[in-house]
Design a protein around this motif. Structure first.
Motif, PDB file in Angstrom:
ATOM      1  N   THR A 181      47.356  41.068  29.738  1.00 64.59           N
ATOM      2  CA  THR A 181      48.423  42.011  29.373  1.00 64.59           C
ATOM      3  C   THR A 181      49.796  41.461  29.731  1.00 64.59           C
ATOM      4  O   THR A 181      50.757  41.570  28.953  1.00 64.59           O
ATOM      5  N   MET A 182      49.917  40.846  30.895  1.00 59.60           N
ATOM      6  CA  MET A 182      51.201  40.297  31.337  1.00 59.60           C
ATOM      7  C   MET A 182      51.445  38.882  30.847  1.00 59.60           C
ATOM      8  O   MET A 182      52.547  38.345  31.051  1.00 59.60           O
ATOM      9  N   VAL A 183      50.428  38.270  30.215  1.00 57.04           N
ATOM     10  CA  VAL A 183      50.524  36.892  29.695  1.00 57.04           C
ATOM     11  C   VAL A 183      50.948  35.946  30.825  1.00 57.04           C
ATOM     12  O   VAL A 183      51.965  35.239  30.745  1.00 57.04           O
ATOM     13  N   ARG A 184      50.175  35.964  31.887  1.00 61.44           N
ATOM     14  CA  ARG A 184      50.422  35.081  33.022  1.00 61.44           C
ATOM     15  C   ARG A 184      49.110  34.435  33.449  1.00 61.44           C
ATOM     16  O   ARG A 184      48.026  34.953  33.175  1.00 61.44           O
ATOM     17  N   GLN A 185      49.237  33.290  34.102  1.00 62.81           N
ATOM     18  CA  GLN A 185      48.058  32.565  34.549  1.00 62.81           C
ATOM     19  C   GLN A 185      47.392  33.302  35.701  1.00 62.81           C
ATOM     20  O   GLN A 185      48.048  33.913  36.561  1.00 62.81           O
ATOM     21  N   ALA A 186      46.075  33.219  35.716  1.00 60.24           N
ATOM     22  CA  ALA A 186      45.306  33.936  36.736  1.00 60.24           C
ATOM     23  C   ALA A 186      45.600  33.414  38.136  1.00 60.24           C
ATOM     24  O   ALA A 186      45.635  34.192  39.105  1.00 60.24           O
ATOM     25  N   ASP A 187      45.813  32.094  38.280  1.00 62.54           N
ATOM     26  CA  ASP A 187      46.081  31.534  39.599  1.00 62.54           C
ATOM     27  C   ASP A 187      47.395  32.078  40.177  1.00 62.54           C
ATOM     28  O   ASP A 187      47.482  32.365  41.382  1.00 62.54           O
ATOM     29  N   HIS A 188      48.407  32.218  39.319  1.00 63.27           N
ATOM     30  CA  HIS A 188      49.710  32.709  39.783  1.00 63.27           C
ATOM     31  C   HIS A 188      49.621  34.166  40.226  1.00 63.27           C
ATOM     32  O   HIS A 188      50.139  34.556  41.282  1.00 63.27           O
ATOM     33  N   VAL A 189      48.935  34.984  39.428  1.00 59.14           N
ATOM     34  CA  VAL A 189      48.791  36.404  39.774  1.00 59.14           C
ATOM     35  C   VAL A 189      47.942  36.561  41.041  1.00 59.14           C
ATOM     36  O   VAL A 189      48.262  37.366  41.918  1.00 59.14           O
ATOM     37  N   MET A 190      46.881  35.773  41.144  1.00 58.17           N
ATOM     38  CA  MET A 190      46.002  35.877  42.306  1.00 58.17           C
ATOM     39  C   MET A 190      46.718  35.456  43.576  1.00 58.17           C
ATOM     40  O   MET A 190      46.572  36.106  44.635  1.00 58.17           O
ATOM     41  N   SER A 191      47.490  34.379  43.526  1.00 57.32           N
ATOM     42  CA  SER A 191      48.202  33.928  44.720  1.00 57.32           C
ATOM     43  C   SER A 191      49.238  34.963  45.168  1.00 57.32           C
ATOM     44  O   SER A 191      49.429  35.181  46.374  1.00 57.32           O
ATOM     45  N   PHE A 192      49.887  35.636  44.214  1.00 58.26           N
ATOM     46  CA  PHE A 192      50.851  36.676  44.583  1.00 58.26           C
ATOM     47  C   PHE A 192      50.149  37.867  45.232  1.00 58.26           C
ATOM     48  O   PHE A 192      50.614  38.397  46.255  1.00 58.26           O
ATOM     49  N   MET A 193      49.032  38.284  44.669  1.00 59.14           N
ATOM     50  CA  MET A 193      48.318  39.436  45.219  1.00 59.14           C
ATOM     51  C   MET A 193      47.767  39.131  46.605  1.00 59.14           C
ATOM     52  O   MET A 193      47.839  39.971  47.513  1.00 59.14           O
ATOM     53  N   LEU A 194      47.235  37.952  46.791  1.00 50.80           N
ATOM     54  CA  LEU A 194      46.695  37.609  48.111  1.00 50.80           C
ATOM     55  C   LEU A 194      47.806  37.509  49.149  1.00 50.80           C
ATOM     56  O   LEU A 194      47.619  37.880  50.317  1.00 50.80           O
ATOM     57  N   ALA A 195      48.975  36.998  48.725  1.00 44.99           N
ATOM     58  CA  ALA A 195      50.096  36.920  49.671  1.00 44.99           C
ATOM     59  C   ALA A 195      50.597  38.308  50.045  1.00 44.99           C
ATOM     60  O   ALA A 195      50.964  38.555  51.204  1.00 44.99           O
ATOM     61  N   GLU A 196      50.620  39.229  49.084  1.00 45.86           N
ATOM     62  CA  GLU A 196      51.077  40.580  49.389  1.00 45.86           C
ATOM     63  C   GLU A 196      50.055  41.350  50.223  1.00 45.86           C
ATOM     64  O   GLU A 196      50.427  42.134  51.093  1.00 45.86           O
ATOM     65  N   LEU A 197      48.795  41.129  49.961  1.00 45.54           N
ATOM     66  CA  LEU A 197      47.757  41.824  50.733  1.00 45.54           C
ATOM     67  C   LEU A 197      47.559  41.209  52.112  1.00 45.54           C
ATOM     68  O   LEU A 197      47.016  41.857  53.011  1.00 45.54           O
ATOM     69  N   GLY A 198      47.959  39.968  52.268  1.00 43.76           N
ATOM     70  CA  GLY A 198      47.794  39.293  53.557  1.00 43.76           C
ATOM     71  C   GLY A 198      46.348  38.980  53.869  1.00 43.76           C
ATOM     72  O   GLY A 198      45.914  39.109  55.027  1.00 43.76           O
ATOM     73  N   THR A 199      45.616  38.552  52.855  1.00 44.27           N
ATOM     74  CA  THR A 199      44.214  38.248  53.046  1.00 44.27           C
ATOM     75  C   THR A 199      43.845  37.062  52.166  1.00 44.27           C
ATOM     76  O   THR A 199      44.705  36.451  51.525  1.00 44.27           O
ATOM     77  N   SER A 200      42.602  36.751  52.114  1.00 46.21           N
ATOM     78  CA  SER A 200      42.110  35.649  51.275  1.00 46.21           C
ATOM     79  C   SER A 200      41.122  36.207  50.266  1.00 46.21           C
ATOM     80  O   SER A 200      40.584  37.306  50.425  1.00 46.21           O
ATOM     81  N   GLY A 201      40.895  35.439  49.215  1.00 48.79           N
ATOM     82  CA  GLY A 201      39.979  35.881  48.183  1.00 48.79           C
ATOM     83  C   GLY A 201      39.818  34.811  47.123  1.00 48.79           C
ATOM     84  O   GLY A 201      40.428  33.744  47.185  1.00 48.79           O
ATOM     85  N   SER A 202      39.005  35.114  46.126  1.00 39.34           N
ATOM     86  CA  SER A 202      38.724  34.160  45.053  1.00 39.34           C
ATOM     87  C   SER A 202      38.142  34.914  43.871  1.00 39.34           C
ATOM     88  O   SER A 202      37.864  36.124  43.946  1.00 39.34           O
ATOM     89  N   LEU A 203      37.933  34.152  42.763  1.00 37.74           N
ATOM     90  CA  LEU A 203      37.320  34.723  41.571  1.00 37.74           C
ATOM     91  C   LEU A 203      35.826  34.426  41.588  1.00 37.74           C
ATOM     92  O   LEU A 203      35.410  33.308  41.901  1.00 37.74           O
TER      93      LEU A 203
END
Length: 243
Positions: free
Chosen positions: A142-164
């Motif tokens: 929907t936002m036409v953005r790369q998954a890595d960029h969105v995931m890195s932003f979300m993990l930085a805001e949540l203050g945790t780690s994760g993966s697909l």
């Protein structure tokens, strides 16, 4: 003495002439007054208050004047259209403007919404220490953005780690509610998707000279965006037992 007699006779002659003229004029005035009185009396005798006068001539004159005005207006309009100086009414100008907008922007005619619309987050629990965002890839499309960029932003805001995982779902460590994911996604859209000038999501993110730029494809506005900075991650593990 003879001259005096002549002067007196001449003065008498002039006086008599003036008197005759005055008498003649007074008689003429009386005759005119009598004639007018007779005419008024005749009109009063023949007057009938029940009858009404017809106004055929006035109507005919008005119709002829309106027809001449219409013909003159049509001729002037034709002349102006030939010369390219036609006068349009307000409603006609609005119709022409709407037609022009629809021709240039077909999406507006289809009733497409202007802003970015994000669906509610679909969150699942995986065990007792992990949270899964099911529709993560839908947000990226929907936002036409790369998954890595969105995931890195979300993990930085949540203050945790994760993966697909294998189903392209975002799995993060910790317990988070749908409100947490929704607030972070809106923040990402405001910083890296929506144009600051026209507020449209039709933008692209590019990197030039170690800087990230957000360029709008609608209004051609551009601005630099801050890079994603990872927050503090606490290292949690088992304590070493004392020897």
């Amino acid at each position: 003495m003879a001259a005096l007699r002549e002067f007196c006779s001449r003065s008498n002659m002039e006086d008599n002439h003036n008197l005759r003229e005055l008498c003649f004029r007074s008689n003429m005035g009386e005759n005119n007054l009598n004639d007018k009185k007779d005419k008024v009396a005749q009109a009063a005798a023949t007057f009938d208050p029940t009858k009404k006068k017809k106004k055929k001539k006035a109507i005919a004159i008005k119709e002829s004047s309106t027809s001449t005005d219409d013909s003159s207006m049509n001729s002037s309009a034709l002349e102006k259209t030939k010369t390219g100086e036609a006068d349009y009414e307000y409603e006609e100008l609005l119709d022409r403007l709407l037609m022009k907008l629809r021709d240039d922007n077909p999406k507006l005619a289809d009733g497409e919404k202007r802003g970015l619309v994000l669906s509610p987050p679909q969150v699942l629990r995986e065990g007792s220490k992990k949270t899964v965002l099911v529709n993560f890839m839908e947000y990226c499309r929907t936002m036409v953005r790369q998954a890595d960029h969105v995931m890195s932003f979300m993990l930085a805001e949540l203050g945790t780690s994760g993966s697909l995982d294998g189903q392209l779902r975002l799995v993060v460590k910790g317990r988070f509610s749908p409100k947490n994911f929704g607030a972070i996604l809106r923040k990402y859209a405001n910083q890296y998707v929506i144009c600051f000038a026209c507020k449209r999501p039709d933008t692209r993110l590019s990197k030039e000279n170690r800087l990230n730029y957000l360029r709008c494809e609608r209004c051609c506005a551009s601005r630099s965006v801050a890079p994603i900075e990872a927050g503090f991650l606490a290292k949690v593990g088992k304590r070493n037992s004392a020897a």
